[in-house]
Design a protein around this motif. Structure first.
Motif, PDB file in Angstrom:
ATOM      1  N   SER A   1       0.844  -1.194   0.000  1.00 22.78           N
ATOM      2  CA  SER A   1       0.000   0.000   0.000  1.00 22.78           C
ATOM      3  C   SER A   1       0.879   1.243   0.000  1.00 22.78           C
ATOM      4  N   ARG A   2       0.271   2.385   0.012  1.00 25.03           N
ATOM      5  CA  ARG A   2       1.030   3.629   0.024  1.00 25.03           C
ATOM      6  C   ARG A   2       1.486   3.946   1.440  1.00 25.03           C
ATOM      7  N   GLY A   3       2.366   4.948   1.523  1.00 21.70           N
ATOM      8  CA  GLY A   3       2.816   5.391   2.830  1.00 21.70           C
ATOM      9  C   GLY A   3       4.224   4.959   3.119  1.00 21.70           C
ATOM     10  N   ALA A   4       4.812   5.566   4.175  1.00 22.55           N
ATOM     11  CA  ALA A   4       6.182   5.288   4.574  1.00 22.55           C
ATOM     12  C   ALA A   4       6.218   5.114   6.078  1.00 22.55           C
ATOM     13  N   LEU A   5       7.156   4.294   6.529  1.00 19.15           N
ATOM     14  CA  LEU A   5       7.208   3.949   7.952  1.00 19.15           C
ATOM     15  C   LEU A   5       8.660   3.875   8.392  1.00 19.15           C
ATOM     16  N   LEU A   6       8.930   4.441   9.587  1.00 15.30           N
ATOM     17  CA  LEU A   6      10.249   4.378  10.213  1.00 15.30           C
ATOM     18  C   LEU A   6      10.138   3.525  11.467  1.00 15.30           C
TER      19      LEU A   6
ATOM     20  N   LEU B   1      11.666  -1.377  18.538  1.00 16.31           N
ATOM     21  CA  LEU B   1      11.378  -2.782  18.816  1.00 16.31           C
ATOM     22  C   LEU B   1      12.421  -3.313  19.784  1.00 16.31           C
ATOM     23  N   ASP B   2      11.962  -3.633  21.017  1.00 18.98           N
ATOM     24  CA  ASP B   2      12.881  -4.114  22.045  1.00 18.98           C
ATOM     25  C   ASP B   2      12.630  -5.558  22.452  1.00 18.98           C
ATOM     26  N   ASP B   3      11.425  -6.078  22.221  1.00 21.43           N
ATOM     27  CA  ASP B   3      11.140  -7.445  22.666  1.00 21.43           C
ATOM     28  C   ASP B   3      10.305  -8.169  21.616  1.00 21.43           C
ATOM     29  N   GLY B   4      10.081  -9.458  21.847  1.00 18.68           N
ATOM     30  CA  GLY B   4       9.354 -10.281  20.883  1.00 18.68           C
ATOM     31  C   GLY B   4       7.915  -9.865  20.697  1.00 18.68           C
ATOM     32  N   ALA B   5       7.266  -9.404  21.759  1.00 17.99           N
ATOM     33  CA  ALA B   5       5.864  -9.009  21.651  1.00 17.99           C
ATOM     34  C   ALA B   5       5.712  -7.810  20.716  1.00 17.99           C
ATOM     35  N   GLN B   6       6.625  -6.810  20.854  1.00 15.50           N
ATOM     36  CA  GLN B   6       6.556  -5.644  19.972  1.00 15.50           C
ATOM     37  C   GLN B   6       6.809  -6.042  18.518  1.00 15.50           C
ATOM     38  N   ARG B   7       7.747  -6.952  18.320  1.00 19.40           N
ATOM     39  CA  ARG B   7       8.037  -7.394  16.958  1.00 19.40           C
ATOM     40  C   ARG B   7       6.833  -8.083  16.334  1.00 19.40           C
ATOM     41  N   ARG B   8       6.193  -8.955  17.101  1.00 13.74           N
ATOM     42  CA  ARG B   8       5.031  -9.666  16.549  1.00 13.74           C
ATOM     43  C   ARG B   8       3.895  -8.706  16.226  1.00 13.74           C
ATOM     44  N   ARG B   9       3.668  -7.729  17.112  1.00 17.09           N
ATOM     45  CA  ARG B   9       2.588  -6.779  16.840  1.00 17.09           C
ATOM     46  C   ARG B   9       2.854  -5.984  15.570  1.00 17.09           C
ATOM     47  N   LEU B  10       4.118  -5.544  15.391  1.00 15.05           N
ATOM     48  CA  LEU B  10       4.435  -4.775  14.182  1.00 15.05           C
ATOM     49  C   LEU B  10       4.312  -5.647  12.936  1.00 15.05           C
ATOM     50  N   LEU B  11       4.778  -6.888  13.003  1.00 15.14           N
ATOM     51  CA  LEU B  11       4.689  -7.771  11.838  1.00 15.14           C
ATOM     52  C   LEU B  11       3.236  -8.069  11.484  1.00 15.14           C
ATOM     53  N   GLU B  12       2.399  -8.239  12.495  1.00 15.12           N
ATOM     54  CA  GLU B  12       0.969  -8.431  12.228  1.00 15.12           C
ATOM     55  C   GLU B  12       0.378  -7.204  11.567  1.00 15.12           C
ATOM     56  N   GLN B  13       0.787  -6.007  12.033  1.00 19.10           N
ATOM     57  CA  GLN B  13       0.285  -4.765  11.432  1.00 19.10           C
ATOM     58  C   GLN B  13       0.746  -4.636   9.987  1.00 19.10           C
ATOM     59  N   LEU B  14       2.028  -4.947   9.717  1.00 20.10           N
ATOM     60  CA  LEU B  14       2.534  -4.845   8.352  1.00 20.10           C
ATOM     61  C   LEU B  14       1.890  -5.872   7.439  1.00 20.10           C
ATOM     62  N   THR B  15       1.509  -7.011   7.991  1.00 17.87           N
ATOM     63  CA  THR B  15       0.820  -8.015   7.174  1.00 17.87           C
ATOM     64  C   THR B  15      -0.526  -7.501   6.701  1.00 17.87           C
ATOM     65  N   ARG B  16      -1.210  -6.754   7.597  1.00 16.66           N
ATOM     66  CA  ARG B  16      -2.527  -6.197   7.218  1.00 16.66           C
ATOM     67  C   ARG B  16      -2.392  -4.951   6.347  1.00 16.66           C
ATOM     68  N   GLN B  17      -1.417  -4.081   6.675  1.00 16.25           N
ATOM     69  CA  GLN B  17      -1.253  -2.816   5.940  1.00 16.25           C
ATOM     70  C   GLN B  17       0.221  -2.639   5.578  1.00 16.25           C
ATOM     71  N   PRO B  18       0.681  -3.262   4.533  1.00 17.23           N
ATOM     72  CA  PRO B  18       2.104  -3.144   4.162  1.00 17.23           C
ATOM     73  C   PRO B  18       2.420  -1.764   3.610  1.00 17.23           C
ATOM     74  N   PRO B  19       3.494  -1.143   4.068  1.00 19.27           N
ATOM     75  CA  PRO B  19       3.866   0.189   3.551  1.00 19.27           C
ATOM     76  C   PRO B  19       4.609   0.073   2.227  1.00 19.27           C
ATOM     77  N   ALA B  20       4.601   1.172   1.493  1.00 17.63           N
ATOM     78  CA  ALA B  20       5.345   1.195   0.236  1.00 17.63           C
ATOM     79  C   ALA B  20       6.840   1.327   0.489  1.00 17.63           C
ATOM     80  N   ARG B  21       7.235   2.070   1.551  1.00 22.20           N
ATOM     81  CA  ARG B  21       8.648   2.258   1.892  1.00 22.20           C
ATOM     82  C   ARG B  21       8.817   2.056   3.393  1.00 22.20           C
ATOM     83  N   LEU B  22       9.874   1.357   3.738  1.00 23.10           N
ATOM     84  CA  LEU B  22      10.158   1.064   5.151  1.00 23.10           C
ATOM     85  C   LEU B  22      11.628   1.355   5.412  1.00 23.10           C
TER      86      LEU B  22
END
Length: 459
Positions: free
Chosen positions: A334-339, A364-385
């Motif tokens: 999708s569109r958008g950029a993420l840092l 991202l400091d722990d496994g829970a944060q990583r999983r939440r971000l990966l789940e979010q990117l799976t639903r709404q993938p950015p164009a640039r990361l």
């Protein structure tokens, strides 16, 4: 066997089940997450997981090689069938220097065919693996010609998948009858060529048995072909041919037509009908082809792919063999950029001033944060990361695997190796390790803040 009609995802899932039973569970966190995001019932999620793992580990390429090897093996068997059929025809008629003994000719043309046909019928009737010898030969040729160690379980998985649904007998039957039909067609063509270009005399002979019995047998064999228009010798010709070679042109044509008719009715016709039956049953069975979800290899995936509740923490032990992390990109982003930043020191001010339209995903400091971000990117993938990393830390396998997963969830990805804080210097050797690791991942990296690229997509 028409391998292209077998659903590839089912075949891959069964192959991975056998592989995990023999070598232990694979590292599949990303594949399971993608499968859960796709939704559907358990079988659909298992198939999605299998597709992801096969693409990651190269099993999909091994499946293509196996199919190519199977096609080449089938081609070799077909060539062998053609030469065998031609050999049967020449052995039956010879070079024309000697009269053709009708019963010996029929035995040469139909003897082995009728014996193998009887064996197939008996094996089919009593629930055996009819045609298994020919099938094992073909499977062995396919594996040898594929020459891909990653696909060692593809052949056994195919046999189990088809056998569990009763399709193996129809597949092997189609293979066996198809090859025999090819051989018999080659024999028929050579028979026609020899009879059209050479002059043959025909005779039937016996010493121990009564002549009337042989004459009755020959007349009975020609009865069914006669209904289809093939010539049937009369009693006078039968008696005369039992005593000497009848030299008239009409007699030779009658016996040639009789031989062709018996060969077509008792050789070609049964194989063609049985090949058609096996093909129809094969096509019907393909529509009902499914995974056996009650098998232990699939049951253990239920809670991970179709969870009753989401759980955090370690769900599986470490696999016996780790896979090499790989990066990539997502075509449909999708569109958008993420840092996002990975394990930054608390003393470093974060985030920097971001351009409009760029979102901050935090640190991202722990496994829970990583999983939440990966789940979010799976639903709404950015164009640039853009992924910010601290090059003072070592590029360990876990961090590199995370970078690869993040990259595969975005359209384009860059890694920002942050500069040293005031009063500190970076270790050149460790910075070189980062450069080498990122180059191996095929991830572009930058030492200066690539915020212009993150905002506009260019530098």
């Amino acid at each position: 066997m028409p391998l292209n009609s077998i659903p590839e995802a089912l075949w891959l899932a069964e192959t991975l089940r056998l592989t995990e039973e023999r070598s232990g569970p694979l590292e599949d966190a990303e594949a399971c997450r993608q499968a859960r995001a796709g939704g559907g019932d358990l079988q659909r999620r298992i198939l999605a997981r299998a597709t992801q793992l096969a693409r990651r580990d190269g099993l999909d390429l091994a499946l293509q090689h196996w199919r190519q090897g199977a096609g080449l093996g089938l081609l070799l068997l077909a060539v062998l069938a053609l030469f065998s059929g031609a050999g049967l025809a020449f052995a039956a008629l010879g070079d024309g220097a000697r009269p053709v003994n009708l019963l010996w000719a029929l035995g040469s043309l139909l003897g082995l065919h009728l014996l193998t046909l009887l064996g197939w019928v008996l094996g089919f009737a009593f629930g055996g693996e009819a045609g298994s010898a020919l099938g094992r030969l073909w499977l062995g040729l396919s594996a040898r010609l594929a020459r891909d160690r990653r696909g060692a379980q593809l052949g056994p998985a195919l046999v189990l998948l088809l056998g569990r649904h009763g399709l193996q007998r129809w597949a092997l039957g189609l293979l066996s009858h198809g090859l025999w039909l090819l051989a018999l067609l080659a024999a028929l063509l050579l028979l026609l060529a020899l009879l059209a270009t050479r002059r043959y005399g025909f005779v039937w002979e016996t010493t121990l048995l009564p002549a009337d019995s042989f004459a009755s047998l020959i007349h009975a064999l020609g009865a069914l072909p006669a209904l289809l228009g093939f010539p049937q010798p009369d009693l006078d010709l039968l008696r005369a041919s039992g005593e000497a070679v009848v030299g008239g042109e009409a007699a030779r044509q009658t016996w040639a037509g009789w031989l062709l008719g018996v060969f077509a009715v008792f050789g070609l016709l049964p194989r063609a009908l049985l090949a058609l039956l096996c093909f129809v049953q094969w096509q019907r069975g393909l529509h009902a082809l499914q995974l056996d979800l009650g098998l232990p290899g699939y049951s253990r995936l239920r809670e991970r792919l179709l969870p009753s509740s989401e759980r955090l923490g370690v769900s599986d032990g470490a696999p016996a063999q780790l896979h090499q992390p790989r990066a990539g990109h997502l075509a449909a982003a999708s569109r958008g950029a993420l840092l996002v930043a990975v394990e930054l020191d608390d003393r470093r001010p974060w985030p920097p001033a971001l351009p409009a339209g760029v979102s901050d995903a935090g640190i991202l400091d722990d496994g829970a944060q990583r999983r939440r971000l990966l789940e979010q990117l799976t639903r709404q993938p950015p164009a640039r990361l853009l992924i910010a990393c601290d090059p003072r830390r070592s590029p360990d396998r876990g961090t590199l695997a995370l970078l690869g997963e993040l990259a595969r969830a975005a359209g384009k990805t860059r890694v920002w190796l942050l500069p040293a804080s005031a009063g500190e210097t970076l270790d050149p050797a460790r910075l070189g390790d980062w450069h080498a690791a990122l180059d191996q991942l095929r991830l572009p990296w930058a030492d200066d803040a690539p915020l212009a690229w993150l905002e506009n997509g260019d530098d």
